[in-house]
Design an enzyme around this catalytic site. Structure first.
Site, PDB file in Angstrom:
ATOM      1  N   GLY A  46       0.895  -1.252  -0.074  1.00  0.00           N
ATOM      2  CA  GLY A  46       0.062  -0.052   0.014  1.00  0.00           C
ATOM      3  C   GLY A  46       0.798   1.180   0.094  1.00  0.00           C
ATOM      4  N   GLN A  51       2.910  10.131   1.332  1.00  0.00           N
ATOM      5  CA  GLN A  51       4.220   9.470   1.548  1.00  0.00           C
ATOM      6  C   GLN A  51       4.966   9.820   0.269  1.00  0.00           C
ATOM      7  OE1 GLN A  51       2.412   5.180   2.076  1.00  0.00           O
ATOM      8  NE2 GLN A  51       4.330   5.104   3.113  1.00  0.00           N
ATOM      9  N   CYS A  92       5.963  -0.345   6.822  1.00  0.00           N
ATOM     10  CA  CYS A  92       5.719   0.844   6.060  1.00  0.00           C
ATOM     11  C   CYS A  92       6.653   1.481   5.128  1.00  0.00           C
ATOM     12  CB  CYS A  92       5.208   2.082   7.370  1.00  0.00           C
ATOM     13  SG  CYS A  92       4.905   3.634   6.366  1.00  0.00           S
ATOM     14  N   LEU A  93       6.721   1.555   4.001  1.00  0.00           N
ATOM     15  CA  LEU A  93       7.522   2.113   3.056  1.00  0.00           C
ATOM     16  C   LEU A  93       8.363   3.233   3.656  1.00  0.00           C
ATOM     17  CD1 LEU A  93       5.945   1.482  -0.510  1.00  0.00           C
ATOM     18  CD2 LEU A  93       7.479  -0.094   0.931  1.00  0.00           C
ATOM     19  N   HIS A 134      -4.268   1.636   7.811  1.00  0.00           N
ATOM     20  CA  HIS A 134      -2.857   2.082   7.738  1.00  0.00           C
ATOM     21  C   HIS A 134      -2.693   3.142   6.588  1.00  0.00           C
ATOM     22  CE1 HIS A 134       1.507   1.272   7.868  1.00  0.00           C
ATOM     23  NE2 HIS A 134       1.415   2.015   6.705  1.00  0.00           N
ATOM     24  N   GLU A 135      -3.138   3.025   5.409  1.00  0.00           N
ATOM     25  CA  GLU A 135      -3.022   3.998   4.492  1.00  0.00           C
ATOM     26  C   GLU A 135      -4.031   5.380   4.719  1.00  0.00           C
ATOM     27  OE1 GLU A 135      -0.454   3.750   2.808  1.00  0.00           O
ATOM     28  OE2 GLU A 135      -0.366   1.411   2.979  1.00  0.00           O
ATOM     29  N   HIS A 138      -2.014   7.437   6.836  1.00  0.00           N
ATOM     30  CA  HIS A 138      -1.192   8.434   6.422  1.00  0.00           C
ATOM     31  C   HIS A 138      -1.948   9.659   5.871  1.00  0.00           C
ATOM     32  CE1 HIS A 138       2.497   6.190   6.342  1.00  0.00           C
ATOM     33  NE2 HIS A 138       1.898   5.089   5.740  1.00  0.00           N
TER      34      HIS A 138
HETATM   35 NI    NI Z   1       2.840   3.183   5.624  1.00  0.00          NI
END
Ligand code: NI
Length: 169
Positions: A46, A51, A92-93, A134-135, A138
């Protein structure tokens, strides 16, 4: 299509609140394509626009094993969540190499637009439900490590800053 640079925690830009997407034109389509390529290339499941330093309400997700089932959510709104919660391991990226247990609703119902602006209602459970929550965090400027203890967060911050310094040397 272009790979977009991903902001890394504790970059304060990750705490920006995203604004609704209003224009469903060519710019949005390019951004979606770029975010999908970036997510697949980074082996993530995701990615939120936040991000990649675009502060608009857009997320891309693919939780399929074969990585061929992209989901695009524009202006997502959570309309229902189960009382049942569950812990699962998240990463998480924007916080590379860090994984920890986070408590989330087991099921959620989300209303969102697709890339063309069509409104949809979807119900998600298990990994997809975790990923959506989670997304969507963000987009509110929230990173998953904020659910962890102060001590853990401090350690993660120190580790990330050290890694970022070493990358720049
Ligand atoms: Ni993330």
């Amino acid at each position: 299509m272009a790979l977009l640079p991903i902001l890394c925690y504790p970059d304060p830009k990750l705490h920006t609140k995203a604004k609704p997407v209003e224009d469903f034109g060519a710019r949005l389509r390019t951004l979606i394509d770029d975010m999908l390529v970036t997510m697949y290339s980074a082996k993530g499941i995701g990615l939120a626009a936040t991000q990649v330093n675009v502060h608009e309400q857009l997320i891309v997700i693919d939780v399929s094993d074969r990585r061929n089932n992209p989901l695009v959510l524009v202006n997502p709104r959570q309309v229902w969540s189960s009382d049942e919660t569950q812990f699962s391991e998240e990463g998480c990226l924007s916080v590379p190499g860090i994984y920890d247990q986070v408590l989330r609703h087991a099921c959620v119902k989300v209303e969102a637009q697709d890339s063309q602006g069509r409104q949809r209602l979807m119900e998600a459970e298990s990994l997809l439900a975790v990923c959506i929550q989670h997304e969507m965090d963000h987009l509110l400027g929230k990173v998953f490590v904020e659910y962890l203890s102060m001590l853990k967060r401090k350690r993660i911050k120190t580790k990330m800053l050290k890694a970022q310094r070493e990358n720049h040397e």
